[in-house]
Design a protein around this motif. Structure first.
Motif, PDB file in Angstrom:
ATOM      1  N   PRO A  36      35.161  46.490  33.333  1.00  0.00           N
ATOM      2  CA  PRO A  36      36.378  47.474  32.783  1.00  0.00           C
ATOM      3  C   PRO A  36      37.704  45.848  32.829  1.00  0.00           C
ATOM      4  O   PRO A  36      37.589  45.328  33.162  1.00  0.00           O
ATOM      5  CB  PRO A  36      37.380  48.272  34.023  1.00  0.00           C
ATOM      6  CG  PRO A  36      36.703  47.996  34.729  1.00  0.00           C
ATOM      7  CD  PRO A  36      35.562  47.410  34.728  1.00  0.00           C
ATOM      8  N   GLY A  37      38.534  46.033  31.836  1.00  0.00           N
ATOM      9  CA  GLY A  37      39.227  44.661  32.208  1.00  0.00           C
ATOM     10  C   GLY A  37      40.552  44.033  33.148  1.00  0.00           C
ATOM     11  O   GLY A  37      39.964  45.617  33.928  1.00  0.00           O
ATOM     12  N   ARG A  38      41.030  43.942  33.473  1.00  0.00           N
ATOM     13  CA  ARG A  38      41.969  43.499  34.402  1.00  0.00           C
ATOM     14  C   ARG A  38      43.155  42.727  34.643  1.00  0.00           C
ATOM     15  O   ARG A  38      43.592  41.853  33.015  1.00  0.00           O
ATOM     16  CB  ARG A  38      40.780  42.323  36.042  1.00  0.00           C
ATOM     17  CG  ARG A  38      40.063  42.810  36.579  1.00  0.00           C
ATOM     18  CD  ARG A  38      39.539  43.852  37.101  1.00  0.00           C
ATOM     19  NE  ARG A  38      38.396  43.752  37.826  1.00  0.00           N
ATOM     20  CZ  ARG A  38      38.519  44.394  39.071  1.00  0.00           C
ATOM     21  NH1 ARG A  38      39.211  43.885  40.309  1.00  0.00           N
ATOM     22  NH2 ARG A  38      36.873  44.222  39.579  1.00  0.00           N
ATOM     23  N   THR A  39      44.056  43.396  34.691  1.00  0.00           N
ATOM     24  CA  THR A  39      45.559  43.263  35.068  1.00  0.00           C
ATOM     25  C   THR A  39      45.460  41.532  36.089  1.00  0.00           C
ATOM     26  O   THR A  39      44.493  40.527  36.408  1.00  0.00           O
ATOM     27  CB  THR A  39      46.585  43.630  35.776  1.00  0.00           C
ATOM     28  OG1 THR A  39      46.418  43.757  37.014  1.00  0.00           O
ATOM     29  CG2 THR A  39      46.910  44.327  35.334  1.00  0.00           C
ATOM     30  N   PRO A  40      46.740  40.576  35.617  1.00  0.00           N
ATOM     31  CA  PRO A  40      46.632  39.123  36.173  1.00  0.00           C
ATOM     32  C   PRO A  40      46.878  39.394  37.954  1.00  0.00           C
ATOM     33  O   PRO A  40      46.634  38.857  38.326  1.00  0.00           O
ATOM     34  CB  PRO A  40      48.283  38.776  35.034  1.00  0.00           C
ATOM     35  CG  PRO A  40      48.583  39.182  34.294  1.00  0.00           C
ATOM     36  CD  PRO A  40      47.253  40.657  34.681  1.00  0.00           C
ATOM     37  N   GLY A  41      47.393  40.596  38.162  1.00  0.00           N
ATOM     38  CA  GLY A  41      46.853  41.050  39.167  1.00  0.00           C
ATOM     39  C   GLY A  41      45.581  41.383  39.819  1.00  0.00           C
ATOM     40  O   GLY A  41      45.652  41.443  41.058  1.00  0.00           O
ATOM     41  N   GLY A  42      44.312  41.872  39.166  1.00  0.00           N
ATOM     42  CA  GLY A  42      43.306  41.971  39.414  1.00  0.00           C
ATOM     43  C   GLY A  42      42.767  43.651  39.571  1.00  0.00           C
ATOM     44  O   GLY A  42      41.809  44.439  40.389  1.00  0.00           O
ATOM     45  N   THR A  43      43.613  44.543  39.000  1.00  0.00           N
ATOM     46  CA  THR A  43      44.212  45.881  38.999  1.00  0.00           C
ATOM     47  C   THR A  43      42.766  46.239  37.352  1.00  0.00           C
ATOM     48  O   THR A  43      43.188  45.816  36.633  1.00  0.00           O
ATOM     49  CB  THR A  43      45.489  46.513  38.317  1.00  0.00           C
ATOM     50  OG1 THR A  43      46.112  46.213  39.835  1.00  0.00           O
ATOM     51  CG2 THR A  43      45.045  48.307  38.391  1.00  0.00           C
TER      52      THR A  43
END
Length: 90
Positions: A36-43
């Motif tokens: 999965p991709g990640r948000t800048p915060g790692g989610t």
């Protein structure tokens, strides 16, 4: 509609869509079966393609394959799809 490869779903939503437990998705990620991709915060953010892959993993598990077998099947299915695309371009 969003692109099929863009991560839009949180892990809990993706798990619900694939009828799986959240902890299983984490295992599949550690095993490299899904990325999965990640948000800048790692989610984690799962795409439509990721969810389809999770559904396929569920199907293969239901057929009795273990994770090592599933890894091989998914790799072979990707290779077949790549070769079909190559043939259709010619």
């Amino acid at each position: 509609m969003e692109e099929a490869h863009v991560g839009v779903f949180a892990i809990s939503v993706a798990a619900d869509m694939a009828s799986m437990q959240v902890q299983n998705l984490r295992v599949y990620e550690r095993r490299g079966l899904v990325s999965p991709g990640r948000t800048p915060g790692g989610t984690r953010r799962y795409s439509h393609n990721d969810v389809a892959r999770l559904v396929r993993i569920g199907e293969l598990l239901a057929e009795g394959l273990n994770l090592a077998g599933i890894e091989k099947v998914l790799a072979l299915e990707e290779e077949v799809a790549r070769l079909r695309l190559l043939i259709s371009v010619r």
